[in-house]
Design a protein around this motif. Structure first.
Motif, PDB file in Angstrom:
ATOM      1  N   ALA A 101       0.832  -1.203   0.000  1.00 49.08           N
ATOM      2  CA  ALA A 101       0.000   0.000   0.000  1.00 49.08           C
ATOM      3  C   ALA A 101       0.864   1.250   0.000  1.00 49.08           C
ATOM      4  CB  ALA A 101      -0.927  -0.006   1.216  1.00 49.08           C
ATOM      5  N   ASP A 140      -3.928  11.197   2.458  1.00 49.35           N
ATOM      6  CA  ASP A 140      -4.271  10.098   1.554  1.00 49.35           C
ATOM      7  C   ASP A 140      -3.266   8.961   1.675  1.00 49.35           C
ATOM      8  OD1 ASP A 140      -6.391  11.595   0.633  1.00 49.35           O
ATOM      9  OD2 ASP A 140      -5.272  12.427  -1.059  1.00 49.35           O
ATOM     10  N   VAL A 148     -10.478   2.806  10.366  1.00 50.26           N
ATOM     11  CA  VAL A 148      -9.283   3.318   9.683  1.00 50.26           C
ATOM     12  C   VAL A 148      -9.303   4.839   9.642  1.00 50.26           C
ATOM     13  CG1 VAL A 148      -8.069   3.441   7.476  1.00 50.26           C
ATOM     14  CG2 VAL A 148      -8.891   1.240   8.325  1.00 50.26           C
ATOM     15  N   ASP A 149     -10.453   5.427   9.333  1.00 48.76           N
ATOM     16  CA  ASP A 149     -10.556   6.887   9.294  1.00 48.76           C
ATOM     17  C   ASP A 149     -10.194   7.497  10.647  1.00 48.76           C
ATOM     18  OD1 ASP A 149     -11.319   6.830   6.657  1.00 48.76           O
ATOM     19  OD2 ASP A 149     -13.465   7.023   7.060  1.00 48.76           O
ATOM     20  N   LEU A 154     -15.069  -1.115   9.336  1.00 52.18           N
ATOM     21  CA  LEU A 154     -13.616  -1.088   9.275  1.00 52.18           C
ATOM     22  C   LEU A 154     -13.129   0.231   8.672  1.00 52.18           C
ATOM     23  CD1 LEU A 154     -10.966  -2.519   9.812  1.00 52.18           C
ATOM     24  CD2 LEU A 154     -11.162  -3.628   7.576  1.00 52.18           C
ATOM     25  N   ASP A 155     -13.839   0.757   7.680  1.00 53.49           N
ATOM     26  CA  ASP A 155     -13.460   2.047   7.102  1.00 53.49           C
ATOM     27  C   ASP A 155     -13.524   3.156   8.147  1.00 53.49           C
ATOM     28  OD1 ASP A 155     -12.846   1.199   4.574  1.00 53.49           O
ATOM     29  OD2 ASP A 155     -14.830   1.596   3.729  1.00 53.49           O
ATOM     30  N   GLU A 156     -14.536   3.097   9.010  1.00 49.90           N
ATOM     31  CA  GLU A 156     -14.643   4.106  10.077  1.00 49.90           C
ATOM     32  C   GLU A 156     -13.497   3.971  11.069  1.00 49.90           C
ATOM     33  OE1 GLU A 156     -19.500   4.789  10.255  1.00 49.90           O
ATOM     34  OE2 GLU A 156     -18.572   3.153  11.404  1.00 49.90           O
ATOM     35  N   ALA A 188      -3.990   7.065   4.899  1.00 41.44           N
ATOM     36  CA  ALA A 188      -5.210   6.266   4.766  1.00 41.44           C
ATOM     37  C   ALA A 188      -4.952   5.004   3.945  1.00 41.44           C
ATOM     38  CB  ALA A 188      -6.313   7.090   4.120  1.00 41.44           C
ATOM     39  N   ALA A 189      -4.183   5.128   2.874  1.00 38.85           N
ATOM     40  CA  ALA A 189      -3.896   3.966   2.032  1.00 38.85           C
ATOM     41  C   ALA A 189      -3.100   2.911   2.800  1.00 38.85           C
ATOM     42  CB  ALA A 189      -3.124   4.410   0.793  1.00 38.85           C
ATOM     43  N   ARG A 215      -5.375   1.267   5.477  1.00 38.09           N
ATOM     44  CA  ARG A 215      -6.400   0.396   4.891  1.00 38.09           C
ATOM     45  C   ARG A 215      -5.760  -0.917   4.445  1.00 38.09           C
ATOM     46  NH1 ARG A 215      -8.991   5.283   3.266  1.00 38.09           N
ATOM     47  NH2 ARG A 215     -11.012   5.372   4.312  1.00 38.09           N
ATOM     48  N   ALA A 241      -4.925  -2.820   7.805  1.00 32.63           N
ATOM     49  CA  ALA A 241      -6.124  -3.260   8.527  1.00 32.63           C
ATOM     50  C   ALA A 241      -6.861  -4.350   7.774  1.00 32.63           C
ATOM     51  CB  ALA A 241      -7.044  -2.070   8.784  1.00 32.63           C
ATOM     52  N   ALA A 242      -6.932  -4.216   6.455  1.00 32.97           N
ATOM     53  CA  ALA A 242      -7.624  -5.244   5.673  1.00 32.97           C
ATOM     54  C   ALA A 242      -6.940  -6.589   5.823  1.00 32.97           C
ATOM     55  CB  ALA A 242      -7.665  -4.837   4.198  1.00 32.97           C
TER      56      ALA A 242
END
Length: 242
Positions: free
Chosen positions: A90, A101, A199-200, A195-197, A104-105, A108, A111-112
């Motif tokens: 990533a 950005d 990470v944010d 999961l997006d929340e 975040a990348a 993500r 975490a994924a």
């Protein structure tokens, strides 16, 4: 007998001894992920139970490992290697992006990977804790690699004028602890969020560390002394040699 039993040599069934050994080791580690990372857990697993789950014999176990702790150590390194590979992939794909950005990348990707299988989280954040001084040293050494990554990214952001100049090691150590704790709680169902929340929220925490409220951000186009052009890419740090 000290050490492992001697593994057989020569070709059998069209495969070399090394190929058969690698296959056995993979089967033991796959079985261990199921037993250590789920039920009954590392401390309640026996060599016999692990061998049965891998559809191998206890003799074959001792050809590959000395103790169950050796299996846990190998599996912990493997799980961390998977996560590290995902994070660096990533990181490579986010080269040249603005700090928010880019962060975040990276998160993500990380975490994924770690949340793709809840057994990995339990093994890394629960089962390995308190087993032995050796495994505690290994756990902290792998955590230090993540701290180093955060510090490298912070230093690069400072050079680009995107973050406040400071020593980030203490803050990075605290932040990694927050990452681990939040992902474990989310995986366990204790956090009502996507999961997006999650990470944010981690990205907001990191940006708050890198850009404190009292930091006078440089004007657009400002270039710190000795730094490259604003927004210029940086060579992606390589994962430490294993």
């Amino acid at each position: 007998m000290a050490g492992r039993l001697k593994a057989p040599t020569g070709r059998y069934g069209g495969r070399t001894a090394e190929e058969r050994q690698a296959e056995r080791r993979r089967r033991f580690l796959d079985a261990a992920l199921g037993l250590f990372g789920d039920t009954p857990g590392y401390r309640a697993t026996t060599v016999a139970a692990l061998s049965e789950a891998a559809c191998l014999s206890t003799r074959q176990f001792y050809e590959e490992f000395r103790t169950l702790e050796d299996v846990l150590a190998a599996l912990h390194l493997q799980v961390n290697d998977w996560a590290e590979t995902a994070a660096f992939s990533a990181l490579s794909g986010a080269e040249g992006l603005p700090l928010a950005d880019r962060a975040a990348a990276i998160f993500r990707g990380y975490a994924a990977n770690v949340t793709a299988d809840p057994r990995r989280i339990r093994l890394s954040f629960v089962e390995i804790i308190g087993v032995s001084a050796r495994l505690e040293e290994q756990r902290l050494a792998r955590r230090a690699r993540w701290v180093n990554l955060i510090c490298q990214e912070a230093e690069a952001a400072v050079a680009r004028g995107e973050a406040a100049p400071r020593d980030y090691r203490l803050a990075a150590t605290a932040f990694i602890g927050s990452v681990n704790g939040l992902l474990h709680d989310w995986s366990s169902g204790w956090v009502d969020a996507t999961l997006d929340e999650v990470v944010d929220e981690l990205v907001r925490m990191l940006l708050g560390i890198l850009r404190p409220a009292d930091w006078p951000a440089p004007a657009p186009g400002h270039r710190p002394s000795g730094a490259g052009p604003v927004g210029a890419g940086r060579a992606v740090p390589r994962a430490p040699e294993r």
